[in-house]
Design an enzyme around this catalytic site. Structure first.
Site, PDB file in Angstrom:
ATOM      1  N   TYR A 144       0.819  -1.218   0.000  1.00 38.21           N
ATOM      2  CA  TYR A 144       0.000   0.000   0.000  1.00 38.21           C
ATOM      3  C   TYR A 144       0.847   1.260   0.000  1.00 38.21           C
ATOM      4  O   TYR A 144       0.452   2.271  -0.548  1.00 38.21           O
ATOM      5  CB  TYR A 144      -0.891   0.029   1.246  1.00 38.21           C
ATOM      6  CG  TYR A 144      -2.160  -0.765   1.116  1.00 38.21           C
ATOM      7  CD1 TYR A 144      -2.128  -2.140   0.980  1.00 38.21           C
ATOM      8  CD2 TYR A 144      -3.400  -0.132   1.161  1.00 38.21           C
ATOM      9  CE1 TYR A 144      -3.292  -2.872   0.885  1.00 38.21           C
ATOM     10  CE2 TYR A 144      -4.576  -0.854   1.071  1.00 38.21           C
ATOM     11  CZ  TYR A 144      -4.520  -2.217   0.932  1.00 38.21           C
ATOM     12  OH  TYR A 144      -5.678  -2.925   0.843  1.00 38.21           O
ATOM     13  N   LYS A 193       3.642 -15.280   3.223  1.00 38.09           N
ATOM     14  CA  LYS A 193       3.870 -16.045   1.987  1.00 38.09           C
ATOM     15  C   LYS A 193       5.373 -16.287   1.913  1.00 38.09           C
ATOM     16  O   LYS A 193       6.055 -15.879   0.967  1.00 38.09           O
ATOM     17  CB  LYS A 193       3.329 -15.244   0.782  1.00 38.09           C
ATOM     18  CG  LYS A 193       3.344 -15.994  -0.539  1.00 38.09           C
ATOM     19  CD  LYS A 193       2.342 -17.136  -0.615  1.00 38.09           C
ATOM     20  CE  LYS A 193       2.481 -17.880  -1.929  1.00 38.09           C
ATOM     21  NZ  LYS A 193       1.647 -19.105  -2.006  1.00 38.09           N
ATOM     22  N   ASP A 225      -2.336 -18.413   1.318  1.00 37.71           N
ATOM     23  CA  ASP A 225      -3.300 -19.154   0.479  1.00 37.71           C
ATOM     24  C   ASP A 225      -3.989 -20.240   1.297  1.00 37.71           C
ATOM     25  O   ASP A 225      -5.206 -20.431   1.219  1.00 37.71           O
ATOM     26  CB  ASP A 225      -2.637 -19.709  -0.796  1.00 37.71           C
ATOM     27  CG  ASP A 225      -1.296 -20.399  -0.537  1.00 37.71           C
ATOM     28  OD1 ASP A 225      -0.798 -20.345   0.607  1.00 37.71           O
ATOM     29  OD2 ASP A 225      -0.751 -20.988  -1.488  1.00 37.71           O
ATOM     30  N   ASP A 249      -6.177  -7.178   4.379  1.00 38.40           N
ATOM     31  CA  ASP A 249      -7.299  -6.584   3.650  1.00 38.40           C
ATOM     32  C   ASP A 249      -8.147  -7.685   3.015  1.00 38.40           C
ATOM     33  O   ASP A 249      -9.365  -7.726   3.168  1.00 38.40           O
ATOM     34  CB  ASP A 249      -6.756  -5.641   2.565  1.00 38.40           C
ATOM     35  CG  ASP A 249      -7.869  -5.043   1.726  1.00 38.40           C
ATOM     36  OD1 ASP A 249      -8.848  -4.564   2.312  1.00 38.40           O
ATOM     37  OD2 ASP A 249      -7.756  -5.058   0.486  1.00 38.40           O
ATOM     38  N   ASP A 253     -12.121  -9.369   4.342  1.00 35.36           N
ATOM     39  CA  ASP A 253     -13.352  -9.446   3.543  1.00 35.36           C
ATOM     40  C   ASP A 253     -13.849 -10.888   3.488  1.00 35.36           C
ATOM     41  O   ASP A 253     -15.048 -11.154   3.572  1.00 35.36           O
ATOM     42  CB  ASP A 253     -13.117  -8.941   2.109  1.00 35.36           C
ATOM     43  CG  ASP A 253     -13.463  -7.466   1.939  1.00 35.36           C
ATOM     44  OD1 ASP A 253     -13.160  -6.683   2.862  1.00 35.36           O
ATOM     45  OD2 ASP A 253     -14.045  -7.094   0.901  1.00 35.36           O
TER      46      ASP A 253
HETATM   47  C1  IPM Z   1     -10.417  -1.528   3.807  1.00 34.30           C
HETATM   48  C2  IPM Z   1     -10.605  -0.995   2.413  1.00 34.30           C
HETATM   49  C3  IPM Z   1      -9.471  -0.024   2.093  1.00 34.30           C
HETATM   50  C4  IPM Z   1      -8.166  -0.801   2.185  1.00 34.30           C
HETATM   51  C5  IPM Z   1      -9.609   0.673   0.728  1.00 34.30           C
HETATM   52  C6  IPM Z   1     -10.916   1.409   0.602  1.00 34.30           C
HETATM   53  C7  IPM Z   1      -8.453   1.586   0.445  1.00 34.30           C
HETATM   54  O1  IPM Z   1     -10.669  -2.033   1.495  1.00 34.30           O
HETATM   55  O2  IPM Z   1     -10.374  -0.717   4.747  1.00 34.30           O
HETATM   56  O3  IPM Z   1     -10.317  -2.738   3.964  1.00 34.30           O
HETATM   57  O4  IPM Z   1      -7.772  -1.475   1.225  1.00 34.30           O
HETATM   58  O5  IPM Z   1      -7.530  -0.727   3.240  1.00 34.30           O
HETATM   59 MG    MG Z   2     -10.745  -3.949   2.388  1.00 35.25          MG
END
Ligand code: IPM
Ligand code: MG
Length: 360
Positions: A144, A193, A225, A249, A253
């Site tokens: 990032y 990884k 993975d 990240d 999700d």
């Molecule tokens: C999160 C989001 C952010 C990230 C994006 C919106 C930049 O996906 O907070 O998980 O990747 O950190």
């Molecule tokens: Mg995210």
């Protein structure tokens, strides 16, 4: 009555951000009324809203206000309207910038399977029942924040995203992971990884070294993975997961599926400056402005705010209990609803939580 005074900076951002931050604000106001806190709110621009009003995703005044705050509550940033913009001019640059400016290197993302929501997950209820894990994501390093380049080479475009970590950056997040695991009486899984990346091999060395200070905390290394698979195959095996920025990240999700909806996930970003609290979900432009967003990810982020920044652990648990009660009574925003469920909107869900808040 306590004499506490808090300065909270609100960064609503884009899409459903303003709607969920309003819910968070109502919650903080309700707590303040009952507990006799004085709260001063300051609302500032970030993301696409800041680009539209000021021409940049993170105006200096937003950073200054956030630095002076006791805590910062953020909604979400981004949307199709700003998709054409280059990397550092995008709404997301505002979010990354505020994390960096606050030195918020540790992103805590607790994931639990709420008993009343077991059937909201697309996974089988018996697979997710009892899940209660914490993802500790490194937030100010890695891909990032590495150098980014786009150049021409032999008539082609060549792009570079550098993955950079230093020993101290790894050490502080790994230590925080061990501390969290020790406090919760759980194991630590360090995700990397290391079979491919140099940064991951060094990450592993640091984990080995820090682990010696925590002989009471069981830990393992896991390749990312494999972790992605284990998270849905056998999620109860996880206690605390510590990992670098991008892996965290993606895995968070994925972990949202365990809880039924990403709308349920809160986060706390901690480090050198004031804590930054935000729901894990995005700006959801498709439902923005309709009053349909799930406010619980934000309300649970406010619970984390009382725990980590405002030193009110009892308020924090009262919020979590109220959310549990509301879910138990069948309140469902659209993201949580199953066919036949009565669907409620953002305001109704927020009000239901406030009514069930038991603060003594
Ligand atoms: C999160 C989001 C952010 C990230 C994006 C919106 C930049 O996906 O907070 O998980 O990747 O950190
Ligand atoms: Mg995210």
């Amino acid at each position: 009555m306590s004499e506490k005074r808090y300065r909270i900076v609100l960064l609503p951002g884009d899409g459903i951000g303003p709607e969920v931050v309003r819910a968070g604000r109502r919650l903080i106001e309700a707590v303040a009324r009952t507990c006799g806190h004085e709260v001063e709110f300051e609302e500032r621009l970030i993301g696409g809203a800041a680009i539209d009003a000021r021409g940049e995703p993170l105006p200096g005044e937003t950073v200054e206000a956030a630095r002076r705050a006791d805590a910062v509550l953020l909604g979400a940033v981004g949307g199709p309207k700003w998709d054409g913009l280059g990397g550092d001019r995008r709404p997301e640059a505002g979010l990354l910038g505020i994390r960096k400016a606050l030195g918020a290197y540790a992103n805590l993302r607790p994931v639990r399977a709420w008993a009343p929501l077991l059937t909201a997950s697309t996974l089988r209820p018996e697979a997710v029942e009892g899940v209660d894990l914490l993802i500790v994501r490194e937030l100010t390093g890695g891909l990032y924040f590495g150098k980014k380049r786009r150049e021409r080479e032999n008539g082609h475009t060549r792009v570079v995203d550098e993955m950079v970590y230093t020993t101290p950056e790894i050490e502080r997040i790994v230590r925080l992971g061990f501390e969290a695991a020790r406090k919760a009486g759980k194991s630590l899984t360090s995700v990397d990884k290391a079979n491919v990346l140099e940064s991951s091999r060094h990450w592993r060395e640091v984990v080995e070294r820090v682990a010696a200070e925590y002989p009471d905390v069981p830990y393992t290394h896991m390749l990312v993975d494999n972790c992605a698979m284990q998270l849905v195959r056998d999620p109860r095996r996880f206690g605390v997961i510590v990992t670098e920025n991008m892996f965290g990240d993606i895995l968070s999700d994925e972990a949202a599926v365990l809880t039924g909806s990403i709308g349920m996930l809160p986060s706390a970003s901690l480090g050198e400056g004031p804590g930054l609290y935000e729901p894990v979900h995005g700006s959801a432009p498709d439902i923005a402005g309709r009053g349909a967003a799930n406010p619980l990810g934000t309300m649970l982020s406010v619970a984390l705010m009382y725990q980590f920044s405002l030193d009110e652990p009892a308020v924090s648990s009262a919020i979590v209990d109220a959310v549990d009660r509301v879910l138990g009574e069948g309140f469902r925003t659209a993201d949580l609803a199953r066919p036949g469920d009565r669907v409620c909107g953002t305001e109704e869900m927020t009000g239901a939580v406030l009514e069930r808040l038991r603060l003594t």
